[in-house]
Enzyme design. Structure first.
Site, PDB file in Angstrom:
ATOM      1  N   ASN A  76       7.976   0.941  10.855  1.00 31.20           N
ATOM      2  CA  ASN A  76       7.331   1.678   9.760  1.00 31.20           C
ATOM      3  C   ASN A  76       6.207   2.532  10.358  1.00 31.20           C
ATOM      4  OD1 ASN A  76       5.844   2.527   7.502  1.00 31.20           O
ATOM      5  ND2 ASN A  76       6.372   0.692   6.349  1.00 31.20           N
ATOM      6  N   TYR A  78      -2.486   1.113  10.404  1.00 29.39           N
ATOM      7  CA  TYR A  78      -3.012  -0.253  10.483  1.00 29.39           C
ATOM      8  C   TYR A  78      -3.768  -0.460  11.795  1.00 29.39           C
ATOM      9  CZ  TYR A  78       0.309  -1.077   6.655  1.00 29.39           C
ATOM     10  OH  TYR A  78       1.007  -1.023   5.475  1.00 29.39           O
ATOM     11  N   ILE A 113       0.880  -1.179   0.000  1.00 31.29           N
ATOM     12  CA  ILE A 113       0.000   0.000   0.000  1.00 31.29           C
ATOM     13  C   ILE A 113       0.911   1.220   0.000  1.00 31.29           C
ATOM     14  CG2 ILE A 113      -0.286  -0.057   2.533  1.00 31.29           C
ATOM     15  CD1 ILE A 113      -3.169   1.073   2.033  1.00 31.29           C
ATOM     16  N   ALA A 114       0.600   2.197  -0.814  1.00 29.91           N
ATOM     17  CA  ALA A 114       1.486   3.365  -0.905  1.00 29.91           C
ATOM     18  C   ALA A 114       0.723   4.587  -1.389  1.00 29.91           C
ATOM     19  CB  ALA A 114       2.642   3.067  -1.862  1.00 29.91           C
ATOM     20  N   VAL A 115       1.174   5.743  -0.895  1.00 28.89           N
ATOM     21  CA  VAL A 115       0.628   7.047  -1.299  1.00 28.89           C
ATOM     22  C   VAL A 115       1.822   7.928  -1.657  1.00 28.89           C
ATOM     23  CG1 VAL A 115      -0.549   9.118  -0.406  1.00 28.89           C
ATOM     24  CG2 VAL A 115      -1.483   6.842   0.076  1.00 28.89           C
ATOM     25  N   GLU A 123       2.252  -7.783   6.316  1.00 29.82           N
ATOM     26  CA  GLU A 123       3.558  -7.869   6.961  1.00 29.82           C
ATOM     27  C   GLU A 123       4.246  -6.519   6.825  1.00 29.82           C
ATOM     28  OE1 GLU A 123       6.296 -11.188   5.787  1.00 29.82           O
ATOM     29  OE2 GLU A 123       5.078 -11.903   7.453  1.00 29.82           O
TER      30      GLU A 123
HETATM   31  C1  LIG Z   1       1.566   4.207   4.798  1.00 33.32           C
HETATM   32  C2  LIG Z   1       0.997   5.229   3.822  1.00 33.32           C
HETATM   33  C3  LIG Z   1       0.313   4.483   2.662  1.00 33.32           C
HETATM   34  C4  LIG Z   1      -0.022   6.105   4.554  1.00 33.32           C
HETATM   35  O1  LIG Z   1      -0.618   6.981   3.607  1.00 33.32           O
HETATM   36  P1  LIG Z   1      -1.307   8.380   4.090  1.00 33.32           P
HETATM   37  O2  LIG Z   1      -2.091   8.894   2.939  1.00 33.32           O
HETATM   38  O3  LIG Z   1      -0.305   9.257   4.694  1.00 33.32           O
HETATM   39  O4  LIG Z   1      -2.306   7.828   5.201  1.00 33.32           O
HETATM   40  P2  LIG Z   1      -3.344   8.660   6.077  1.00 33.32           P
HETATM   41  O5  LIG Z   1      -3.196  10.127   5.818  1.00 33.32           O
HETATM   42  O6  LIG Z   1      -4.671   8.036   5.915  1.00 33.32           O
HETATM   43  O7  LIG Z   1      -2.882   8.297   7.519  1.00 33.32           O
HETATM   44  C5  LIG Z   1      -1.654   8.768   7.944  1.00 33.32           C
HETATM   45  C6  LIG Z   1      -1.245   7.824   9.031  1.00 33.32           C
HETATM   46  O8  LIG Z   1      -0.135   7.103   8.552  1.00 33.32           O
HETATM   47  C7  LIG Z   1       0.989   7.466   9.324  1.00 33.32           C
HETATM   48  N1  LIG Z   1       2.027   7.821   8.388  1.00 33.32           N
HETATM   49  C8  LIG Z   1       2.911   6.953   7.910  1.00 33.32           C
HETATM   50  N2  LIG Z   1       3.793   7.571   7.137  1.00 33.32           N
HETATM   51  C9  LIG Z   1       3.439   8.860   7.053  1.00 33.32           C
HETATM   52  C10 LIG Z   1       3.945  10.002   6.390  1.00 33.32           C
HETATM   53  N3  LIG Z   1       5.058   9.916   5.653  1.00 33.32           N
HETATM   54  N4  LIG Z   1       3.299  11.166   6.488  1.00 33.32           N
HETATM   55  C11 LIG Z   1       2.187  11.252   7.226  1.00 33.32           C
HETATM   56  N5  LIG Z   1       1.665  10.214   7.900  1.00 33.32           N
HETATM   57  C12 LIG Z   1       2.284   9.029   7.828  1.00 33.32           C
HETATM   58  C13 LIG Z   1       0.630   8.599  10.231  1.00 33.32           C
HETATM   59  O9  LIG Z   1       1.192   8.339  11.482  1.00 33.32           O
HETATM   60  C14 LIG Z   1      -0.877   8.583  10.252  1.00 33.32           C
HETATM   61  O10 LIG Z   1      -1.343   7.838  11.337  1.00 33.32           O
HETATM   62  P3  LIG Z   1      -2.310   8.546  12.408  1.00 33.32           P
HETATM   63  O11 LIG Z   1      -3.436   9.147  11.628  1.00 33.32           O
HETATM   64  O12 LIG Z   1      -2.721   7.425  13.292  1.00 33.32           O
HETATM   65  O13 LIG Z   1      -1.436   9.567  13.048  1.00 33.32           O
HETATM   66  C15 LIG Z   1       2.133   6.146   3.290  1.00 33.32           C
HETATM   67  O14 LIG Z   1       2.808   6.711   4.377  1.00 33.32           O
HETATM   68  C16 LIG Z   1       3.167   5.477   2.393  1.00 33.32           C
HETATM   69  O15 LIG Z   1       2.984   5.371   1.171  1.00 33.32           O
HETATM   70  N6  LIG Z   1       4.291   5.011   2.979  1.00 33.32           N
HETATM   71  C17 LIG Z   1       5.406   4.448   2.196  1.00 33.32           C
HETATM   72  C18 LIG Z   1       5.076   3.069   1.696  1.00 33.32           C
HETATM   73  C19 LIG Z   1       4.909   2.095   2.836  1.00 33.32           C
HETATM   74  O16 LIG Z   1       5.760   1.967   3.697  1.00 33.32           O
HETATM   75  N7  LIG Z   1       3.779   1.333   2.828  1.00 33.32           N
HETATM   76  C20 LIG Z   1       3.477   0.370   3.857  1.00 33.32           C
HETATM   77  C21 LIG Z   1       4.190  -0.902   3.687  1.00 33.32           C
HETATM   78  S1  LIG Z   1       3.708  -1.755   2.177  1.00 33.32           S
END
Ligand SMILES: CC(C)(COP(=O)(O)OP(=O)(O)OC[C@H]1O[C@@H](n2cnc3c(N)ncnc32)[C@H](O)[C@@H]1OP(=O)(O)O)[C@@H](O)C(=O)NCCC(=O)NCCS
Length: 153
Positions: free
Chosen positions: A114, A120, A75-77, A109
């Site tokens: 992370n 999660y 999963i990634a953004v 996993e």
């Molecule tokens: C994990 C991920 C998909 C979250 O996307 P996001 O759009 O920031 O998610 P949301 O805005 O819905 O939620 C943010 C939550 O993720 C956490 N987070 C993880 N990385 C973050 C980042 N770089 N920036 C902001 N929030 C982040 C925050 O703590 C937040 O949690 P909280 O609301 O409980 O405080 C994104 O950080 C990402 O692409 N990470 C890199 C890829 C990765 O490691 N994926 C997971 C393993 S496959």
């Protein structure tokens, strides 16, 4: 699977994963996974809904299913769009679609430490296992993998 969608997945993949952990998949790995039965992908746009045909993706998720359980593989953004709820919206769609396909449980996993862990946990995943030294890093010591599980029903 259309090539355009593979392009959109790879654009996010290449921007989202820190090379230090070697977690990003290649285009070939994603393409090969997606022709396997039970593998599904989701795209999300910057507004949290499915992107229109010509629009780039802000995020994607990739899942693989067995009979009554599925695994969230990736999963990634895009980094510039994080922290706005896009990842959460994507995860909710992953859970809803897995449930609709008949999965009672969803696994994933994650490398220890992370920051995705809070996302999660907020969606109900609980840690159920740990694989020691599972992730080899380019620059420093190995990290454990933590397995999370969500009961979807
Ligand atoms: C994990 C991920 C998909 C979250 O996307 P996001 O759009 O920031 O998610 P949301 O805005 O819905 O939620 C943010 C939550 O993720 C956490 N987070 C993880 N990385 C973050 C980042 N770089 N920036 C902001 N929030 C982040 C925050 O703590 C937040 O949690 P909280 O609301 O409980 O405080 C994104 O950080 C990402 O692409 N990470 C890199 C890829 C990765 O490691 N994926 C997971 C393993 S496959």
């Amino acid at each position: 699977m259309i090539d355009d969608d593979l392009d959109r997945i790879m654009a996010v993949m290449e921007a989202a994963f820190d090379p230090a952990y070697g977690e990003a998949w290649t285009r070939r790995q994603v393409g090969d996974a997606l022709v396997m039965p039970g593998t599904h992908y989701l795209l999300i746009g910057a507004d949290g809904t499915a992107p229109g045909e010509a629009a780039p993706a802000a995020g994607f998720a990739l899942t693989r299913g067995a009979v009554d359980e599925e695994e969230l593989l990736l999963i990634a953004v895009l980094p510039a769009l994080r922290g706005q709820g896009i990842g959460g919206a994507l995860l909710r769609r992953v859970i809803a679609e897995a449930r609709a396909r008949g999965a009672d449980r969803l696994f994933l996993e994650m490398r220890e430490g992370n920051p995705a862990e809070s996302l999660y946990r907020r969606h109900g995943f609980v840690a159920v296992g740990r694989r020691r030294n599972y992730y080899r890093r380019v620059t420093s010591g190995p990290l454990d993998a933590i397995t999370f599980r969500l009961e979807t029903n």
